[in-house]
Design a protein around this motif. Structure first.
Motif, mmCIF file in Angstrom:
data_model
loop_
_atom_site.group_PDB
_atom_site.id
_atom_site.type_symbol
_atom_site.label_atom_id
_atom_site.label_comp_id
_atom_site.label_asym_id
_atom_site.label_seq_id
_atom_site.Cartn_x
_atom_site.Cartn_y
_atom_site.Cartn_z
ATOM 1 N N GLY A 4 -20.528 120.887 -86.879
ATOM 2 C CA GLY A 4 -21.275 120.761 -85.672
ATOM 3 C C GLY A 4 -21.317 119.161 -85.295
ATOM 4 N N ASN A 5 -22.110 118.857 -84.513
ATOM 5 C CA ASN A 5 -22.459 117.685 -84.085
ATOM 6 C C ASN A 5 -23.945 117.059 -84.310
ATOM 7 O OD1 ASN A 5 -19.957 116.624 -82.775
ATOM 8 N ND2 ASN A 5 -20.105 118.631 -81.421
ATOM 9 N N ILE A 6 -23.858 115.883 -84.665
ATOM 10 C CA ILE A 6 -25.375 115.510 -84.708
ATOM 11 C C ILE A 6 -26.307 115.076 -83.537
ATOM 12 C CG2 ILE A 6 -26.706 113.653 -86.027
ATOM 13 C CD1 ILE A 6 -24.277 113.375 -87.949
ATOM 14 N N THR A 7 -27.313 115.861 -83.482
ATOM 15 C CA THR A 7 -28.142 115.592 -82.336
ATOM 16 C C THR A 7 -29.374 114.785 -82.545
ATOM 17 O OG1 THR A 7 -29.207 117.896 -82.698
ATOM 18 C CG2 THR A 7 -27.389 117.732 -81.151
ATOM 19 N N GLY A 8 -29.607 114.573 -83.754
ATOM 20 C CA GLY A 8 -30.809 113.753 -83.969
ATOM 21 C C GLY A 8 -30.790 113.211 -85.614
ATOM 22 N N ASN A 9 -31.552 112.176 -85.805
ATOM 23 C CA ASN A 9 -31.542 111.616 -87.291
ATOM 24 C C ASN A 9 -32.949 111.290 -87.519
ATOM 25 O OD1 ASN A 9 -31.540 110.259 -89.796
ATOM 26 N ND2 ASN A 9 -29.413 109.517 -89.253
#
Length: 360
Positions: free
Chosen positions: A244-249
């Motif tokens: 998937g794609n990172i949307t938050g950290n």
């Protein structure tokens, strides 16, 4: 600090235009049990053959106990090889097969006989010493082959899928025999196998190879729980791989948007950023399955497709609405408490700490 017993330094092996092994760097310490595994054609048997002296490197060097071995023939190396086919002499009885290597070293008849009988006794087949090897069972022949290799008391023993022709119950028994012998004798074992269960049950370290290269080297548990890349994750164990794609950290906990939902995984190395693509792994035995939604940070709805029953362990194969397959491993006694025959949704969940973020 002691030097390793075996060193592969930049080893390449070509057969015409085909490169079977490329840039292999590996060290093996004295007394280690190292298993080399990977799919067919990955280069593991070629690596073993180069160590035995049956093939020579096209580039790079191989050292054994500090001595360069590149141009040393197999008969001048103390590296007996236990073959998959065992390669026992059918015209000799069990004792004579074990004596053969000692005879080639010009040892006297009585000394040869005493040593051969000692090793046949250690391996539990002394009663068959005068029997033709073709009349022995597969497990008995396997023990004779091991006795023949060990009677010369080598520092390094090579094994090329030696258990592949045995029945399942004999494989388990021989794993115990090999592990006990290796620990008692302190001999370095280099063991090539397709079988994950064999490698993980016996080896101190496991080398995973792919396309002639090392994909990962490590302790069995580390490779199982923390695969270094997607190939290892797919090859080892029952892993579910999510991209998937990172949307938050948030403090190293990544939010990853995948086709089947929003999931979290910890980035212990702090190498990922928002908008990066990310791949993580959740092992099948770390996934919980229920018929009602779980209160978990990682939950996905699935439909049961099939199940695989192997003794006390059952693997469930499930599919999401997006067509993603998930695998869940349960103890058979756990499955009894789960209503898995009726239709409807199943809910999978796992802890964020149990997911493993793949590097790269």
């Amino acid at each position: 600090m002691t030097s390793p017993l075996v060193t592969f330094d930049g080893v390449v092996k070509r057969f015409g235009d085909f490169t079977a092994v490329q840039r292999l760097d590996l060290t093996i310490d004295a007394g280690e049990f190292v298993a080399i595994m990977g799919p067919s054609g990955c280069g593991k048997t070629t690596t073993l053959r180069m160590l035995a002296g049956l093939d020579q490197p096209s580039e790079g060097t191989i050292h054994i106990d500090g001595q360069l071995m590149n141009n040393v023939g197999p008969h001048k190396r103390d590296t007996p090889l236990v073959w998959q086919s065992l390669a026992l002499f059918p015209f000799l009885n069990a004792r004579e097969n074990v004596e053969f290597g000692l005879k080639m070293r010009n040892q006297g008849a009585k000394e040869r006989r005493d040593k051969a009988m000692d090793w046949l006794e250690r391996l539990g087949v002394a009663e068959f010493s005068e029997r033709n090897v073709e009349t022995l069972s597969g497990g008995q022949r396997q023990r004779v082959a091991l006795a023949r290799s060990l009677v010369t008391e080598p520092r390094l023993l090579l094994l090329d899928e030696p258990l592949s022709a045995l029945d399942a119950h004999l494989v388990i028994r021989m794993q115990s025999v090999l592990t006990r012998l290796q620990r008692e004798l302190g001999i370095t074992f280099v063991y090539v196998t397709h079988s994950q269960s064999e490698a993980f049950a016996m080896a101190d370290r496991v080398v995973i190879m792919s396309n002639g290269e090392i994909a990962q080297v490590g302790l069995p548990r580390d490779i199982y729980r923390e695969p270094a890349n997607q190939f290892v994750a797919e090859f080892v164990g029952r892993n579910n791989i999510i991209i998937g794609n990172i949307t938050g950290n948030e403090n190293g906990n990544l939010a990853i948007q995948a086709p089947d939902g929003l999931f979290t995984v910890t980035d212990y190395e702090r190498v990922k950023n928002v908008n990066d693509e990310a791949t993580f792994v959740i092992a099948a035995d770390l996934v919980t399955v229920s018929r009602t939604p779980a209160e978990s940070e990682n939950t996905v709805s699935c439909t049961l497709i099939s199940e695989e029953f192997i003794g006390s362990v059952v693997t469930l194969f499930l599919e999401t609405k997006q067509g993603t397959e998930f695998k869940v491993q349960l103890q058979e006694r756990e499955l009894i408490t789960l209503d898995h025959t009726a239709g409807g949704a199943f809910y999978l969940s796992w802890k964020t700490a149990d997911a493993h973020l793949l590097p790269g």
